[in-house]
Write a protein that holds these residues in place. Structure first.
Motif, mmCIF file in Angstrom:
data_model
loop_
_atom_site.group_PDB
_atom_site.id
_atom_site.type_symbol
_atom_site.label_atom_id
_atom_site.label_comp_id
_atom_site.label_asym_id
_atom_site.label_seq_id
_atom_site.Cartn_x
_atom_site.Cartn_y
_atom_site.Cartn_z
ATOM 1 N N TRP A 270 -8.416 -4.676 -22.013
ATOM 2 C CA TRP A 270 -9.622 -3.611 -21.503
ATOM 3 C C TRP A 270 -9.638 -2.355 -21.167
ATOM 4 C CZ3 TRP A 270 -10.563 -7.735 -16.610
ATOM 5 C CH2 TRP A 270 -11.231 -8.552 -17.292
ATOM 6 N N GLY A 271 -8.217 -1.651 -21.367
ATOM 7 C CA GLY A 271 -7.328 -0.340 -21.608
ATOM 8 C C GLY A 271 -7.062 -0.326 -20.275
ATOM 9 N N TYR A 272 -6.619 -0.193 -18.981
ATOM 10 C CA TYR A 272 -6.115 -0.649 -17.909
ATOM 11 C C TYR A 272 -4.714 0.400 -18.141
ATOM 12 C CZ TYR A 272 -9.849 -1.599 -15.162
ATOM 13 O OH TYR A 272 -11.224 -1.788 -14.064
ATOM 14 N N ARG A 273 -4.279 1.359 -17.733
ATOM 15 C CA ARG A 273 -3.041 1.690 -17.474
ATOM 16 C C ARG A 273 -2.408 0.680 -16.930
ATOM 17 N NH1 ARG A 273 0.524 5.679 -15.196
ATOM 18 N NH2 ARG A 273 -1.263 6.409 -13.547
ATOM 19 N N VAL A 274 -1.029 -0.449 -17.057
ATOM 20 C CA VAL A 274 -0.412 -0.687 -16.455
ATOM 21 C C VAL A 274 0.876 -1.228 -16.869
ATOM 22 C CG1 VAL A 274 -0.291 -4.103 -16.485
ATOM 23 C CG2 VAL A 274 -2.257 -3.037 -17.341
ATOM 24 N N SER A 275 1.701 -0.941 -15.298
ATOM 25 C CA SER A 275 2.899 -0.820 -15.134
ATOM 26 C C SER A 275 3.552 -1.931 -14.469
ATOM 27 C CB SER A 275 2.999 0.250 -14.292
ATOM 28 O OG SER A 275 2.822 1.506 -15.065
ATOM 29 N N GLU A 276 4.608 -2.341 -15.492
ATOM 30 C CA GLU A 276 5.380 -3.631 -14.630
ATOM 31 C C GLU A 276 7.097 -2.778 -14.344
ATOM 32 O OE1 GLU A 276 6.019 -7.251 -16.708
ATOM 33 O OE2 GLU A 276 4.855 -6.853 -18.307
ATOM 34 N N ARG A 277 6.983 -2.601 -12.993
ATOM 35 C CA ARG A 277 7.751 -1.923 -12.489
ATOM 36 C C ARG A 277 7.897 -1.797 -10.387
ATOM 37 N NH1 ARG A 277 5.437 2.025 -8.376
ATOM 38 N NH2 ARG A 277 3.946 3.068 -9.429
ATOM 39 N N PRO A 278 9.215 -1.596 -10.240
ATOM 40 C CA PRO A 278 9.419 -1.485 -8.420
ATOM 41 C C PRO A 278 8.628 -0.981 -7.727
ATOM 42 C CG PRO A 278 11.620 -0.923 -9.662
ATOM 43 C CD PRO A 278 10.462 -1.126 -10.688
ATOM 44 N N VAL A 279 7.659 -1.423 -7.024
ATOM 45 C CA VAL A 279 7.045 -0.969 -5.723
ATOM 46 C C VAL A 279 7.636 -0.851 -4.622
ATOM 47 C CG1 VAL A 279 4.229 -1.068 -5.136
ATOM 48 C CG2 VAL A 279 5.064 -1.851 -7.697
ATOM 49 N N ALA A 280 7.809 0.223 -3.812
ATOM 50 C CA ALA A 280 7.855 -0.027 -3.103
ATOM 51 C C ALA A 280 6.790 0.203 -1.073
ATOM 52 C CB ALA A 280 8.878 1.543 -2.444
ATOM 53 N N ILE A 281 6.872 -0.310 -0.381
ATOM 54 C CA ILE A 281 6.639 -0.499 0.342
ATOM 55 C C ILE A 281 6.072 0.846 0.765
ATOM 56 C CG2 ILE A 281 8.204 -0.877 2.605
ATOM 57 C CD1 ILE A 281 5.171 -2.672 1.929
ATOM 58 N N ASP A 282 6.969 1.365 1.281
ATOM 59 C CA ASP A 282 6.062 2.784 1.231
ATOM 60 C C ASP A 282 4.653 3.131 0.833
ATOM 61 O OD1 ASP A 282 8.081 2.813 3.824
ATOM 62 O OD2 ASP A 282 9.096 4.087 2.726
ATOM 63 N N GLU A 283 4.540 3.241 -0.674
ATOM 64 C CA GLU A 283 4.042 3.318 -1.174
ATOM 65 C C GLU A 283 2.299 2.572 -1.397
ATOM 66 O OE1 GLU A 283 3.082 3.596 -6.166
ATOM 67 O OE2 GLU A 283 5.248 2.618 -5.949
ATOM 68 N N VAL A 284 2.660 1.316 -0.772
ATOM 69 C CA VAL A 284 1.442 0.577 -1.195
ATOM 70 C C VAL A 284 0.744 1.001 0.141
ATOM 71 C CG1 VAL A 284 1.089 -1.409 -0.717
ATOM 72 C CG2 VAL A 284 2.980 -0.586 -1.792
ATOM 73 N N LEU A 285 1.314 1.720 1.612
ATOM 74 C CA LEU A 285 1.238 1.824 2.784
ATOM 75 C C LEU A 285 0.652 3.455 2.318
ATOM 76 C CD1 LEU A 285 3.923 0.694 5.245
ATOM 77 C CD2 LEU A 285 1.601 -0.476 4.654
ATOM 78 N N ALA A 286 0.777 3.998 2.105
ATOM 79 C CA ALA A 286 0.481 5.640 1.738
ATOM 80 C C ALA A 286 -0.873 5.270 0.620
ATOM 81 C CB ALA A 286 1.299 6.687 0.974
ATOM 82 N N ALA A 287 -0.892 4.467 0.149
ATOM 83 C CA ALA A 287 -2.472 3.976 -0.504
ATOM 84 C C ALA A 287 -3.447 3.477 0.119
ATOM 85 C CB ALA A 287 -1.173 3.304 -2.473
ATOM 86 N N ALA A 288 -2.786 2.325 0.935
ATOM 87 C CA ALA A 288 -4.573 2.258 1.366
ATOM 88 C C ALA A 288 -4.142 3.154 2.910
ATOM 89 C CB ALA A 288 -2.845 0.974 2.292
ATOM 90 N N LYS A 289 -4.116 3.967 3.309
ATOM 91 C CA LYS A 289 -4.025 5.237 4.320
ATOM 92 C C LYS A 289 -4.568 6.408 3.839
ATOM 93 C CE LYS A 289 0.428 5.092 6.976
ATOM 94 N NZ LYS A 289 1.061 5.824 7.175
ATOM 95 N N ALA A 290 -4.834 6.170 2.131
ATOM 96 C CA ALA A 290 -5.097 7.197 1.068
ATOM 97 C C ALA A 290 -6.907 6.532 1.117
ATOM 98 C CB ALA A 290 -4.426 7.276 -0.107
ATOM 99 N N GLY A 291 -7.449 5.242 0.830
ATOM 100 C CA GLY A 291 -8.188 4.453 0.446
ATOM 101 C C GLY A 291 -8.046 4.175 -0.773
#
Length: 355
Positions: A270-291
């Motif tokens: 479908w043309g999405y940018r897909v990454s298989e990489r380490p994901v830190a919990i801090d990055e997840v929380l920041a994205a959640a807060k930012a919506g």
């Protein structure tokens, strides 16, 4: 290929109504069995009436956990046809798990044939209601009788099947998950990449604690730093952060999910940018807060499970307004459509049952 001997039950059971189906509670009339003995190899493939079998109290699997399993599904479409989803890939994964547990590999063609043959014998059990399916559980256990830590010299491959409804009571509605910085499921260099009993036993205590706190499942973090995402419950985890789709890499502690691979294939097509990489919990929380976060789990049992809330260190974070995201829904609809034969299948993932 060795002929499969079939002994049909003299007392067929009544199939349950589709509306009554839970997950993993009901099993069909028959099961498949095949034995392995050192020097003889895999032999005696057969289908028999479903029922108990006898194990010696000193049986290897009961003491040292030398056992593996897999899980896949069959679906009855509106056209009445029964389809198996990615059966060849599940047969290959069963052998990858066997490798980790020092279990002799099976002929993948025989694994596929055992699945087809058993589903054909019990095809009246495949439910018809959308959202239901026939769950298929291939299992291999070590059967040699001894006390002492070494691989068994004999094994039993068996296959049981049963009609199922939704895996989670929430169905396709968003679930609440708790990121644990206390308990771990698996570690690199261990058995995390194998579908084996030990991994699921290791998850039970943390999952119980999460459910007591009001969550559906545990988001497992890595076993070393307790910082990077591994899996969620019995599923692989994926996130849409901004315009990037992210999932943890297969690092030896994570199971190579067939649904995970299906989703990644679709997203890239479908043309999405897909990454298989380490994901830190801090990055997840920041994205959640930012919506800017959409989050879902992938697995055979639930297919796609949206995440609506994430708990971590006593705080609760709402994901995507607590709603199922548009991409999550599209992935679910596409995969389920292929499974039931209502959506084009350009990858040949669905195999129609004979006759």
């Amino acid at each position: 290929m060795t002929q499969i001997a079939i002994t049909r039950t003299a007392h067929p059971k009544q199939t349950p109504p589709d509306d009554s189906l839970a997950f993993g509670k009901v099993f069909t009339d028959h099961m498949f069995l095949m034995n392995y003995d050192a020097g003889k190899g895999w032999h005696a493939p057969r289908i028999e009436p479903y029922g108990p079998f006898t194990l010696d109290p000193a049986c290897c699997v009961l003491h040292y956990g030398q056992g593996i399993f897999d899980g896949l599904k069959a679906f009855r479409g509106a056209d009445g046809q029964i389809r198996l989803f990615r059966v060849a890939d599940h047969a290959k994964r069963l052998n990858r798990s066997a490798h980790y547990l020092c279990i002799p590999e099976l002929d993948p063609a025989m694994v596929e044939e055992s699945i087809r043959a058993l589903v054909e014998v019990d095809q009246r059990w495949v439910p018809s209601k959308p959202g239901t399916s026939l769950y298929i559980r291939p299992t291999v256990i070590a059967t040699e009788t001894f006390l002492g830590v070494h691989p068994s010299h004999s094994y039993l491959y068996y296959l049981i099947i049963g009609p199922v409804g939704a895996y989670y009571k929430e169905g396709m509605n968003p679930v609440r998950i708790l990121a644990s910085d206390t308990y771990v499921r698996a570690v690199k260099g261990g058995l995390g990449a194998a579908k084996t009993m030990a991994n699921y036993a290791a998850s039970l205590y943390g999952a119980e604690e999460a459910q007591k706190a009001g969550y559906t499942q545990v988001l497992w973090l890595d076993a070393v730093e307790h910082r990077y995402l591994d899996e969620v419950g019995t599923m692989n985890i994926m996130l849409k952060i901004g315009d990037e789709i992210v999932t943890p890499p297969l690092n030896g502690a994570i199971l190579a999910g067939i649904t995970r691979d299906s989703v990644l294939t679709l997203l890239r097509a479908w043309g999405y940018r897909v990454s298989e990489r380490p994901v830190a919990i801090d990055e997840v929380l920041a994205a959640a807060k930012a919506g800017t976060l959409e989050m879902w789990g992938t697995g055979t049992a639930a297919v796609i499970s949206p995440v609506g809330e994430l708990g971590y260190k006593g705080e609760r974070y709402v994901i995507n307004g607590g709603r199922t995201g548009a991409l999550t829904q599209k992935l679910y609809d596409t995969i389920v459509g292929i499974q039931y034969g209502t959506t084009p299948d350009p990858y040949g993932w669905a195999t129609t049952l004979r006759g």
